[in-house]
Design a protein around this motif. Structure first.
Motif, PDB file in Angstrom:
ATOM      1  N   GLN A   1     -15.457  53.282  33.681  1.00  0.00           N
ATOM      2  CA  GLN A   1     -15.336  54.633  33.133  1.00  0.00           C
ATOM      3  C   GLN A   1     -14.506  55.508  34.074  1.00  0.00           C
ATOM      4  N   ALA A   2     -14.721  55.355  35.391  1.00  0.00           N
ATOM      5  CA  ALA A   2     -13.944  56.126  36.365  1.00  0.00           C
ATOM      6  C   ALA A   2     -12.488  55.679  36.380  1.00  0.00           C
ATOM      7  N   THR A   3     -12.237  54.385  36.212  1.00  0.00           N
ATOM      8  CA  THR A   3     -10.866  53.878  36.177  1.00  0.00           C
ATOM      9  C   THR A   3     -10.099  54.466  35.008  1.00  0.00           C
ATOM     10  N   TYR A   4     -10.740  54.496  33.840  1.00  0.00           N
ATOM     11  CA  TYR A   4     -10.071  55.056  32.660  1.00  0.00           C
ATOM     12  C   TYR A   4      -9.817  56.553  32.840  1.00  0.00           C
ATOM     13  N   ALA A   5     -10.813  57.281  33.350  1.00  0.00           N
ATOM     14  CA  ALA A   5     -10.648  58.723  33.572  1.00  0.00           C
ATOM     15  C   ALA A   5      -9.529  58.991  34.575  1.00  0.00           C
TER      16      ALA A   5
ATOM     17  N   THR B   1      -3.177  62.225  26.087  1.00  0.00           N
ATOM     18  CA  THR B   1      -3.076  60.793  26.368  1.00  0.00           C
ATOM     19  C   THR B   1      -4.298  60.052  25.838  1.00  0.00           C
ATOM     20  N   ALA B   2      -5.477  60.654  25.977  1.00  0.00           N
ATOM     21  CA  ALA B   2      -6.712  60.033  25.500  1.00  0.00           C
ATOM     22  C   ALA B   2      -6.695  59.876  23.980  1.00  0.00           C
ATOM     23  N   VAL B   3      -6.153  60.850  23.280  1.00  0.00           N
ATOM     24  CA  VAL B   3      -6.050  60.761  21.816  1.00  0.00           C
ATOM     25  C   VAL B   3      -5.133  59.599  21.424  1.00  0.00           C
ATOM     26  N   PHE B   4      -4.011  59.468  22.123  1.00  0.00           N
ATOM     27  CA  PHE B   4      -3.081  58.371  21.857  1.00  0.00           C
ATOM     28  C   PHE B   4      -3.758  57.018  22.080  1.00  0.00           C
ATOM     29  N   ALA B   5      -4.441  56.868  23.210  1.00  0.00           N
ATOM     30  CA  ALA B   5      -5.091  55.593  23.532  1.00  0.00           C
ATOM     31  C   ALA B   5      -6.183  55.265  22.524  1.00  0.00           C
ATOM     32  N   ALA B   6      -6.972  56.261  22.140  1.00  0.00           N
ATOM     33  CA  ALA B   6      -8.056  56.029  21.179  1.00  0.00           C
ATOM     34  C   ALA B   6      -7.512  55.634  19.808  1.00  0.00           C
ATOM     35  N   THR B   7      -6.401  56.236  19.418  1.00  0.00           N
ATOM     36  CA  THR B   7      -5.813  55.921  18.108  1.00  0.00           C
ATOM     37  C   THR B   7      -5.387  54.463  18.041  1.00  0.00           C
ATOM     38  N   ILE B   8      -4.682  53.984  19.063  1.00  0.00           N
ATOM     39  CA  ILE B   8      -4.242  52.583  19.080  1.00  0.00           C
ATOM     40  C   ILE B   8      -5.449  51.645  19.068  1.00  0.00           C
ATOM     41  N   ASN B   9      -6.483  51.993  19.806  1.00  0.00           N
ATOM     42  CA  ASN B   9      -7.668  51.134  19.885  1.00  0.00           C
ATOM     43  C   ASN B   9      -8.446  51.094  18.587  1.00  0.00           C
ATOM     44  N   ILE B  10      -8.600  52.218  17.938  1.00  0.00           N
ATOM     45  CA  ILE B  10      -9.431  52.270  16.732  1.00  0.00           C
ATOM     46  C   ILE B  10      -8.758  51.601  15.543  1.00  0.00           C
TER      47      ILE B  10
ATOM     48  N   VAL C   1      -4.156  52.642  27.183  1.00  0.00           N
ATOM     49  CA  VAL C   1      -4.605  51.945  25.973  1.00  0.00           C
ATOM     50  C   VAL C   1      -5.426  50.722  26.361  1.00  0.00           C
ATOM     51  N   GLY C   2      -4.895  49.926  27.285  1.00  0.00           N
ATOM     52  CA  GLY C   2      -5.619  48.752  27.744  1.00  0.00           C
ATOM     53  C   GLY C   2      -6.859  49.106  28.547  1.00  0.00           C
ATOM     54  N   MET C   3      -6.764  50.155  29.365  1.00  0.00           N
ATOM     55  CA  MET C   3      -7.936  50.588  30.126  1.00  0.00           C
ATOM     56  C   MET C   3      -9.080  50.973  29.199  1.00  0.00           C
ATOM     57  N   LEU C   4      -8.763  51.722  28.141  1.00  0.00           N
ATOM     58  CA  LEU C   4      -9.789  52.118  27.175  1.00  0.00           C
ATOM     59  C   LEU C   4     -10.384  50.905  26.487  1.00  0.00           C
ATOM     60  N   ALA C   5      -9.539  49.941  26.135  1.00  0.00           N
ATOM     61  CA  ALA C   5     -10.033  48.738  25.472  1.00  0.00           C
ATOM     62  C   ALA C   5     -11.024  47.997  26.369  1.00  0.00           C
ATOM     63  N   SER C   6     -10.659  47.775  27.627  1.00  0.00           N
ATOM     64  CA  SER C   6     -11.539  47.031  28.528  1.00  0.00           C
ATOM     65  C   SER C   6     -12.812  47.805  28.849  1.00  0.00           C
ATOM     66  N   ALA C   7     -12.675  49.110  29.135  1.00  0.00           N
ATOM     67  CA  ALA C   7     -13.845  49.920  29.463  1.00  0.00           C
ATOM     68  C   ALA C   7     -14.827  49.964  28.296  1.00  0.00           C
ATOM     69  N   SER C   8     -14.313  50.096  27.089  1.00  0.00           N
ATOM     70  CA  SER C   8     -15.193  50.177  25.919  1.00  0.00           C
ATOM     71  C   SER C   8     -15.826  48.832  25.597  1.00  0.00           C
ATOM     72  N   ARG C   9     -15.108  47.722  25.808  1.00  0.00           N
ATOM     73  CA  ARG C   9     -15.681  46.397  25.530  1.00  0.00           C
ATOM     74  C   ARG C   9     -16.804  46.084  26.521  1.00  0.00           C
TER      75      ARG C   9
ATOM     76  N   PRO D   1     -15.589  47.816  18.369  1.00  0.00           N
ATOM     77  CA  PRO D   1     -16.759  48.637  18.714  1.00  0.00           C
ATOM     78  C   PRO D   1     -16.360  50.112  18.781  1.00  0.00           C
ATOM     79  N   THR D   2     -16.179  50.701  17.589  1.00  0.00           N
ATOM     80  CA  THR D   2     -15.596  52.044  17.478  1.00  0.00           C
ATOM     81  C   THR D   2     -16.395  53.096  18.233  1.00  0.00           C
ATOM     82  N   PHE D   3     -17.732  53.037  18.140  1.00  0.00           N
ATOM     83  CA  PHE D   3     -18.558  54.047  18.808  1.00  0.00           C
ATOM     84  C   PHE D   3     -18.395  53.973  20.332  1.00  0.00           C
ATOM     85  N   ALA D   4     -18.279  52.759  20.871  1.00  0.00           N
ATOM     86  CA  ALA D   4     -18.068  52.595  22.306  1.00  0.00           C
ATOM     87  C   ALA D   4     -16.701  53.129  22.724  1.00  0.00           C
ATOM     88  N   VAL D   5     -15.694  52.933  21.865  1.00  0.00           N
ATOM     89  CA  VAL D   5     -14.360  53.463  22.142  1.00  0.00           C
ATOM     90  C   VAL D   5     -14.386  54.983  22.176  1.00  0.00           C
TER      91      VAL D   5
END
Length: 512
Positions: free
Chosen positions: A118-122, A157-166, A325-333, A360-364
C-alpha cells in the motif's frame, strides 16, 4: 491432508498446482512470460529512478543493491515456484513455520506485506504528482508550486491506474507489454542525446568523489544510509508474485520473469547511472534545481533546450504514470488474497471477484482510495512523505526476511522434498502439508549460500531504512517509518488477539 477431491479432469497444469495448495482458480490467466516481464520491468522502472548520495556513493551503492536484489529475487523465485499463489509471503510463512507459531507469524507477515505494498503504491502516486509539477515549473517559470496541486496530480494518476485495472480482461497484459517497448526505447531516446551533447566528467570524479550531505560522522555510515535510494529503485520486485494466479505456466514463468527483470532493469539502471554522472554538469545547480528533480537540470545543462528537456522528462513521466497501473494491480491482488484467507477486517467484501471481468474490483477501489488518502500527507510535509517511502521498504523487506529465514531453516534440515510432478494429487505447500520444491530450485550449498547472503542484505536494508536522511535531525526531518511499521505490527497483533485468532487460520483450504 490427503487426496484432493473435486478436481475437474480438464484442469490445466496451473490450476492443478493451485488446487494442490487448496485454492480454487477464480482469476483469468491472461499473462504470458513476455507480458509479465513487461509488467515487472515497468513496475521497477529502475533506470528512470532518481539517484542520490554523490557519484561514487551512488555507483557503489547501486552495485551492492543490485547484487543483493538478485540474491533476494532468487530466493523469492524458489518460493513462488513452490507455492504459486497471490498471497506470496504470508502463504510461504504459513507452510514453513512451526505449527505452534504458524497462525500469528503468517498473520503478521501478511500485514507487513499489506503495508509495504500500500505504501509502495502511494509513493508511486506521489512521485508522479511531483514529476508532473516539475515539468510544469520547467516549461512555465511563472507557475507557483503548491503542495495541494501535487496531490491533485497524484489523484489524477490514481484514476488512470484504477480505470485500466477495473476494465480487466486482456487489456492489462497488452498494456504492460506495450509499455515494455517504451521502457526500452525511452532509455535510448534519453541516453543518446545526453551522452552526445553533454561535457563529460573525468572518471576520477565519477568513481572517487563522495558526498556526505547528511553530515554523518563517517563516509561509510553515509554510504549505507544513502543506499535507500537505489533500494527504492528496485522496489516492488515481488510484483509478479502477486499476479501469479493470472499467469500461464506460473511455476516456471514467474521465476524467469523475476530474474529477467533484475537483469534487464539492473543493466539499464546502471548504464543510466554512469551516463548521468559522467554528464553531471555543475552538481550544485543540479541539486538546487527549481524543479526539485536533478535529472531535468542535468539534461538541460547538456542540451540547453527547454523543449528537449521537457520531451525527455515526459518520457520518464509517462513511464512513472504507467508503472502505477502495475503497482495497483499487485497491491490489490495481495490485499485480495489476504482477504480471501480472512486476514483483513471486512474480508467478505474485499475478497469478492467481479464475475464478468474476473477482477477483485473492491480491492482495487480500496487500494486506490488508500493511495489517495496517503497522498494528503504531502500537503502537510514533503519530509513526512519520505517516511512513507521507508515504510514501503521496511514492510516488504521484513516480509521477505521472515519467509527467507524459514526457507533457510527448512532447507538446512532437509524437510523439503524433490518434486514428483504436478499430476500428483496430494495436498502440498500449504499450512500443515508436505513441502515440495518447485521447478525453480537452487540446489545444495549454492542455494544455502544465496539464501544466507540475501538475508544479510535484507537485514542491512531494513536496518538503515529507519534512519533519518540527515544527522542533525529534528521533529520535522525525523524518519517516522519505524512508528508506521511498528505500529502496524502492534495493531495487527492487537486485532489478532481480540478477533482475528478466531477467524484467521492461515490459508483457507477451498478444495478438499
Amino acid at each position: 491432508m490427503g487426496q484432493i477431491e473435486g478436481q475437474a479432469p480438464h484442469q490445466n497444469k496451473d490450476d492443478v498446482y493451485l488446487a494442490r495448495m487448496g485454492k480454487r482458480p477464480v482469476l483469468q490467466r491472461n499473462f504470458g512470460l513476455m507480458s509479465m516481464v513487461g509488467f515487472s520491468c515497468t513496475i521497477l522502472i529502475t533506470w528512470e529512478a532518481v539517484t542520490t548520495g554523490g557519484p561514487a556513493g551512488s555507483v557503489y551503492g547501486y552495485i551492492f543493491v543490485w547484487v543483493g536484489v538478485t540474491a533476494t529475487f532468487a530466493v523469492v523465485s524458489e518460493l513462488v515456484s513452490m507455492a504459486p499463489t497471490s498471497g506470496g509471503q504470508y502463504h510461504w510463512c504459513s507452510m514453513m513455520a512451526p505449527k505452534s507459531v504458524m497462525k500469528v507469524s503468517s498473520y503478521i507477515t501478511g500485514w507487513l506485506t499489506v503495508i509495504g505494498w500500500q505504501a509502495t503504491y502511494a509513493t508511486g502516486l506521489y512521485l508522479n504528482g511531483n514529476f508532473i509539477e516539475a515539468l510544469v515549473i520547467l516549461t512555465n517559470p511563472g507557475y507557483t508550486p503548491a503542495p495541494w496541486r501535487k496531490t491533485l496530480y497524484s489523484w489524477a494518476t490514481a484514476v488512470f491506474a484504477a480505470t485500466i485495472n477495473i476494465i480487466g480482461g486482456k487489456l492489462l497484459p497488452r498494456f504492460e507489454g506495450t509499455i515494455l517497448i517504451l521502457h526500452i526505447l525511452g532509455f535510448f531516446a534519453i541516453l543518446i542525446p545526453l551522452t552526445h551533447m553533454a561535457e563529460h566528467k573525468p572518471a576520477s570524479e565519477v568513481f572517487t568523489y563522495f558526498i556526505n550531505e547528511g553530515h554523518w560522522p563517517t563516509q561509510g555510515l553515509s554510504f549505507f544510509i544513502g543506499i535507500i535510494g537505489p533500494v527504492f529503485a528496485f522496489a516492488g520486485g515481488d510484483a509478479a508474485v502477486h499476479m501469479v494466479e493470472e499467469m500461464t505456466n506460473a511455476t516456471v514463468a514467474v521465476p524467469w520473469s523475476l530474474m529477467l527483470t533484475v537483469m534487464i532493469n539492473g543493466t539499464l539502471g546502471f548504464s543510466m547511472l554512469i551516463a548521468l554522472y559522467f554528464c553531471l554538469g555543475d552538481i550544485e545547480t543540479s541539486l538546487n534545481s527549481p524543479t526539485g528533480v536533478p535529472f531535468l537540470s542535468i539534461f538541460y545543462q547538456a542540451t540547453e533546450s527547454t523543449a528537449g528537456t521537457a520531451a525527455a522528462g515526459s518520457v520518464i513521466q509517462a513511464m512513472c504514470c504507467c508503472t502505477t497501473v502495475g503497482m495497483l494491480a499487485s497491491a490489490s491482488r495481495q490485499f485480495w488474497s489476504f482477504s480471501r484467507d480472512r486476514g483483513i477486517p471486512g474480508w467478505r467484501i474485499w475478497s469478492k471477484v467481479t464475475s464478468r471481468t474476473a477482477i477483485p474490483t473492491f480491492a482495487v477501489l480500496l487500494t486506490s482510495t488508500v493511495g489517495c488518502m496517503l497522498n494528503l500527507i504531502n500537503i502537510g510535509s514533503d519530509v513526512a512523505f519520505n517516511s512513507l517511502v521507508s515504510m514501503s521498504t521496511s514492510g516488504l523487506y521484513l516480509s521477505y526476511m521472515i519467509a527467507a529465514s524459514l526457507l533457510l531453516y527448512r532447507r538446512c534440515t532437509g524437510e523439503i522434498s524433490a518434486p514428483k510432478g504436478s499430476s500428483e494429487q496430494t495436498m502440498v505447500n500449504t499450512a500443515g502439508a508436505k513441502l515440495v520444491w518447485g521447478p525453480f530450485h537452487l540446489p545444495g550449498a549454492w542455494g544455502i549460500g544465496v539464501n544466507i547472503f540475501s538475508l544479510v542484505y535484507m537485514f542491512i536494508v531494513t536496518f538503515f531504512s529507519f534512519w533519518p536522511p540527515i544527522n542533525d535531525v529534528n521533529a520535522e526531518s525525523m524518519n517516522y517509518s519505524v512508528v508506521g511499521t511498528g505500529g502496524t505490527v502492534v495493531l495487527s497483533l492487537g486485532y489478532y488477539l481480540v478477533r482475528a485468532r478466531r477467524v484467521y487460520t492461515g490459508p483457507v483450504i477451498e478444495i478438499y
